[in-house]
Design an enzyme around this catalytic site. Structure first.
Site, PDB file in Angstrom:
ATOM      1  N   GLU A  81       0.839  -1.193   0.000  1.00  0.00           N
ATOM      2  CA  GLU A  81       0.000   0.000   0.000  1.00  0.00           C
ATOM      3  C   GLU A  81       0.873   1.242   0.000  1.00  0.00           C
ATOM      4  O   GLU A  81       0.382   2.353   0.164  1.00  0.00           O
ATOM      5  CB  GLU A  81      -0.970  -0.002   1.177  1.00  0.00           C
ATOM      6  CG  GLU A  81      -0.327  -0.058   2.541  1.00  0.00           C
ATOM      7  CD  GLU A  81      -1.334   0.147   3.638  1.00  0.00           C
ATOM      8  OE1 GLU A  81      -1.892   1.255   3.709  1.00  0.00           O
ATOM      9  OE2 GLU A  81      -1.532  -0.768   4.432  1.00  0.00           O
ATOM     10  N   CYS A 113      -3.435  -3.241   4.524  1.00  0.00           N
ATOM     11  CA  CYS A 113      -2.539  -4.267   5.076  1.00  0.00           C
ATOM     12  C   CYS A 113      -2.961  -5.680   4.709  1.00  0.00           C
ATOM     13  O   CYS A 113      -2.258  -6.634   5.001  1.00  0.00           O
ATOM     14  CB  CYS A 113      -2.471  -4.156   6.594  1.00  0.00           C
ATOM     15  SG  CYS A 113      -1.951  -2.554   7.145  1.00  0.00           S
ATOM     16  N   HIS A 235      -2.601  -9.358  12.439  1.00  0.00           N
ATOM     17  CA  HIS A 235      -1.992  -8.135  11.894  1.00  0.00           C
ATOM     18  C   HIS A 235      -1.677  -7.225  13.085  1.00  0.00           C
ATOM     19  O   HIS A 235      -2.524  -7.012  13.953  1.00  0.00           O
ATOM     20  CB  HIS A 235      -2.957  -7.451  10.931  1.00  0.00           C
ATOM     21  CG  HIS A 235      -2.546  -6.050  10.602  1.00  0.00           C
ATOM     22  ND1 HIS A 235      -1.296  -5.754  10.099  1.00  0.00           N
ATOM     23  CD2 HIS A 235      -3.185  -4.862  10.758  1.00  0.00           C
ATOM     24  CE1 HIS A 235      -1.201  -4.449   9.940  1.00  0.00           C
ATOM     25  NE2 HIS A 235      -2.322  -3.877  10.325  1.00  0.00           N
TER      26      HIS A 235
HETATM   27  P1  HMG Z   1      -3.328   7.810  21.059  1.00  0.00           P
HETATM   28  O1  HMG Z   1      -4.711   8.273  20.930  1.00  0.00           O
HETATM   29  O2  HMG Z   1      -2.246   8.804  21.112  1.00  0.00           O
HETATM   30  O3  HMG Z   1      -3.115   6.843  22.312  1.00  0.00           O
HETATM   31  O4  HMG Z   1      -2.982   6.871  19.830  1.00  0.00           O
HETATM   32  P2  HMG Z   1      -4.128   6.475  23.482  1.00  0.00           P
HETATM   33  O5  HMG Z   1      -4.361   7.659  24.305  1.00  0.00           O
HETATM   34  O6  HMG Z   1      -5.295   5.695  22.933  1.00  0.00           O
HETATM   35  O7  HMG Z   1      -3.168   5.489  24.294  1.00  0.00           O
HETATM   36  C1  HMG Z   1      -2.768   4.275  23.756  1.00  0.00           C
HETATM   37  C2  HMG Z   1      -2.746   3.263  24.906  1.00  0.00           C
HETATM   38  O8  HMG Z   1      -1.670   3.600  25.779  1.00  0.00           O
HETATM   39  C3  HMG Z   1      -4.023   3.268  25.767  1.00  0.00           C
HETATM   40  O9  HMG Z   1      -4.255   1.929  26.145  1.00  0.00           O
HETATM   41  C4  HMG Z   1      -3.593   4.080  26.992  1.00  0.00           C
HETATM   42  O10 HMG Z   1      -4.337   3.768  28.153  1.00  0.00           O
HETATM   43  C5  HMG Z   1      -2.148   3.626  27.117  1.00  0.00           C
HETATM   44  P3  HMG Z   1      -5.673   1.202  25.807  1.00  0.00           P
HETATM   45  O11 HMG Z   1      -6.713   2.019  26.440  1.00  0.00           O
HETATM   46  O12 HMG Z   1      -5.778   1.237  24.268  1.00  0.00           O
HETATM   47  O13 HMG Z   1      -5.492  -0.167  26.320  1.00  0.00           O
HETATM   48  N1  HMG Z   1      -1.307   4.565  27.875  1.00  0.00           N
HETATM   49  C6  HMG Z   1      -0.363   4.169  28.751  1.00  0.00           C
HETATM   50  N2  HMG Z   1       0.019   2.937  29.172  1.00  0.00           N
HETATM   51  C7  HMG Z   1       1.034   2.877  30.059  1.00  0.00           C
HETATM   52  N3  HMG Z   1       1.681   3.978  30.567  1.00  0.00           N
HETATM   53  C8  HMG Z   1       1.325   5.214  30.159  1.00  0.00           C
HETATM   54  C9  HMG Z   1       0.254   5.343  29.213  1.00  0.00           C
HETATM   55  N4  HMG Z   1      -0.324   6.408  28.622  1.00  0.00           N
HETATM   56  C10 HMG Z   1      -1.273   5.912  27.795  1.00  0.00           C
HETATM   57  N5  HMG Z   1       1.957   6.281  30.647  1.00  0.00           N
HETATM   58  C11 HMG Z   1      -3.489   5.095  18.304  1.00  0.00           C
HETATM   59  C12 HMG Z   1      -3.131   5.455  19.732  1.00  0.00           C
HETATM   60  C13 HMG Z   1      -3.291   3.601  18.110  1.00  0.00           C
HETATM   61  C14 HMG Z   1      -4.925   5.462  18.015  1.00  0.00           C
HETATM   62  C15 HMG Z   1      -2.544   5.871  17.353  1.00  0.00           C
HETATM   63  O14 HMG Z   1      -1.227   5.437  17.531  1.00  0.00           O
HETATM   64  C16 HMG Z   1      -2.899   5.716  15.896  1.00  0.00           C
HETATM   65  O15 HMG Z   1      -3.728   6.464  15.364  1.00  0.00           O
HETATM   66  N6  HMG Z   1      -2.233   4.760  15.170  1.00  0.00           N
HETATM   67  C17 HMG Z   1      -2.478   4.493  13.760  1.00  0.00           C
HETATM   68  C18 HMG Z   1      -3.746   3.708  13.529  1.00  0.00           C
HETATM   69  C19 HMG Z   1      -3.651   2.283  13.966  1.00  0.00           C
HETATM   70  O16 HMG Z   1      -2.589   1.723  14.119  1.00  0.00           O
HETATM   71  N7  HMG Z   1      -4.823   1.618  14.101  1.00  0.00           N
HETATM   72  C20 HMG Z   1      -4.882   0.221  14.446  1.00  0.00           C
HETATM   73  C21 HMG Z   1      -6.076  -0.498  13.861  1.00  0.00           C
HETATM   74  S1  HMG Z   1      -6.228  -0.200  12.093  1.00  0.00           S
HETATM   75  C22 HMG Z   1      -5.062  -1.260  11.345  1.00  0.00           C
HETATM   76  O17 HMG Z   1      -4.536  -2.124  11.973  1.00  0.00           O
HETATM   77  C23 HMG Z   1      -4.750  -1.017   9.906  1.00  0.00           C
HETATM   78  C24 HMG Z   1      -3.456  -0.294   9.637  1.00  0.00           C
HETATM   79  O18 HMG Z   1      -2.361  -1.151   9.864  1.00  0.00           O
HETATM   80  C25 HMG Z   1      -3.431   0.227   8.209  1.00  0.00           C
HETATM   81  C26 HMG Z   1      -3.762  -0.712   7.077  1.00  0.00           C
HETATM   82  O19 HMG Z   1      -4.573  -1.593   7.128  1.00  0.00           O
HETATM   83  O20 HMG Z   1      -3.224  -0.437   6.026  1.00  0.00           O
HETATM   84  C27 HMG Z   1      -3.256   0.910  10.516  1.00  0.00           C
END
Ligand code: HMG
Length: 401
Positions: A81, A113, A235
């Site tokens: 991609e 992906c 994934h």
């Molecule tokens: P965010 O909003 O900055 O993070 O981004 P958050 O506030 O949701 O925190 C993440 C986790 O860290 C949470 O845990 C927090 O509690 C924890 P959860 O509630 O999820 O269990 N946390 C802590 N833990 C320990 N100590 C601390 C601490 N602070 C917070 N101090 C997000 C997170 C994944 C949304 C962001 O990184 C993002 O947008 N990533 C890109 C999208 C993505 O990867 N999505 C996954 C599903 S889609 C997919 O897999 C397809 C993809 O690969 C693309 C494709 O298919 O081509 C992306």
């Protein structure tokens, strides 16, 4: 009698550089616990200025060709991609770099992906039609989000090359598959952008919906029960996603969701993805490599796969592990691919992130940075120029291929 078809060989490559999440956290003031524990990531691979999906793909595939030869490969399917051209398949450049015969069909596939799993299934169909043929499936991606965006911590880069064959040495891919498609805008990249757009929470929900959807279809198609799997390769856009997904599936099936139950199924699958980052199409197969490289003997056991691609398409399928598979693994080379990366500081990472080629059709050589076997030498008249650096890429073909 049905023939067994599946993964005969698997090799991966990643980028020249690595950015530890500690450096990103120090720059943006994030508690490192969020990265190490919250999303389960330690570091991310960063391509050099003279690396891209083609150089990584050729690096991953060269040892496969060196071991088995190319005589039986009549098809190369390149899933990505992070495409470099809207018309020409990246696989054609790889075909040229590896000196594959002209009597080959080469094509590029895209569905976020998920693309490599489509490629694997299509390859199985081709081998079924003529079991003497093998198909080279390549998954290669660079995951890039905007600087200082939430997605930035989930970047990465890698390529996996999979040789699909009858009588495979590693895994027999089984019927049925559970399939799921839903039109969602969780993650996408319009043609005019080189970094992805994402609705983070929506993407996590969409992934979990897809897990449920594929499992429902898999069950309706008379698939295995959850208890039959020795492990499940998910994934892994970030490795905590695999934990979320597996807990979700266990819960959906009314099983215990305790830490140990979850860790037993996916604990060994995250080792490579946690240090490479999201490699999009390659991610689920890096999970497989980590599992095979680290597990006690899995002979005869079933492994589940959950392949998800935003947008979204997902597939759940299974494979059974072939006797003596450990003699064909590339564990040492896999660890080398990870350990050889040079650590970047934040400024070095940012400079690479901000690089892009001018679009004026001029001469734009790239700085020589990669120490890998292939490099993108530059752009000339809108054409990408690749070079074989003349480095050894693997052992010569053994008898019998
Ligand atoms: P965010 O909003 O900055 O993070 O981004 P958050 O506030 O949701 O925190 C993440 C986790 O860290 C949470 O845990 C927090 O509690 C924890 P959860 O509630 O999820 O269990 N946390 C802590 N833990 C320990 N100590 C601390 C601490 N602070 C917070 N101090 C997000 C997170 C994944 C949304 C962001 O990184 C993002 O947008 N990533 C890109 C999208 C993505 O990867 N999505 C996954 C599903 S889609 C997919 O897999 C397809 C993809 O690969 C693309 C494709 O298919 O081509 C992306």
């Amino acid at each position: 009698m049905s023939i067994s078809i599946g993964i005969h060989d698997l090799s991966f490559a990643t980028a020249e550089f690595v950015l530890p999440h500690t450096a990103l956290a120090a720059h943006n003031g994030t508690d490192i616990g969020k990265y190490h524990v919250g999303i389960g990531q330690e570091s991310m691979s960063v391509p050099a200025a003279d690396e891209d999906i083609v150089t990584m793909a050729a690096t991953a595939a060269a040892p496969v060709i060196a071991r088995h030869g190319a005589d039986r490969i009549r098809t190369v399917v390149f899933a990505t991609e992070s495409s470099i051209d809207q018309a020409k398949s990246a696989g054609v450049y790889v075909h040229s770099l590896l000196g594959l015969p002209s009597s080959t069909r080469v094509v590029e596939l895209k569905q976020a992906c998920y693309g490599a799993t489509a490629a694997l299934q299509f390859a199985i169909g081709l081998v079924h039609r003529d079991p003497a043929q093998q198909v080279l499936v390549i998954a290669s991606d660079v995951s890039k989000y905007d600087l200082d965006s939430p997605g930035e911590a989930t970047q990465g880069a890698a390529a996996v090359a999979i040789l699909v064959s009858a009588d495979p040495a590693l895994l027999r891919v089984e019927d049925p598959s559970g399939l799921f498609t839903a039109d969602v805008m969780d993650f996408w990249r319009p043609n005019y952008r080189d970094s992805a757009l994402v609705d983070g929470q929506e993407s996590i929900n969409a992934y979990l919906q897809a897990v449920e959807g594929t499992w429902k279809d898999y069950t309706e198609q008379d698939g295995r029960t959850l208890g039959e799997f020795a492990a499940i390769c998910y994934h892994q856009p970030f490795t905590k996603m695999a934990y979320k997904a597996h807990r979700h599936l266990l819960n959906h099936c009314g099983h215990d969701t305790g830490k140990e139950t979850v860790a037993e199924a996916i604990g060994l699958t995250t080792a490579y993805n946690s240090v490479v980052g999201n490699s999009y199409t390659a991610s689920v197969y890096l999970a497989l490599a980590a599992l095979l490289d680290q597990a006690e003997d899995l002979t005869g056991q079933s492994v589940g796969f959950l392949s998800y691609g935003s947008g979204s398409v997902a597939e759940f399928f299974s494979a059974s592990v072939v006797a003596d598979y450990r003699e064909h693994l590339r564990t040492k080379e896999n660890l080398q691919a990870i350990d050889r990366r040079e650590v970047l500081d934040y400024a070095g990472y940012r400079a690479l992130h901000e690089r892009s080629f001018p679009t004026d059709g001029g001469e734009h050589p790239t700085p020589a940075q990669t120490t890998g076997p292939f490099r993108l030498a530059g752009l000339s008249g809108h054409k990408r120029i690749y070079e074989d650096r003349g480095e050894p890429t693997g052992a010569p073909p053994g008898p019998g291929g």
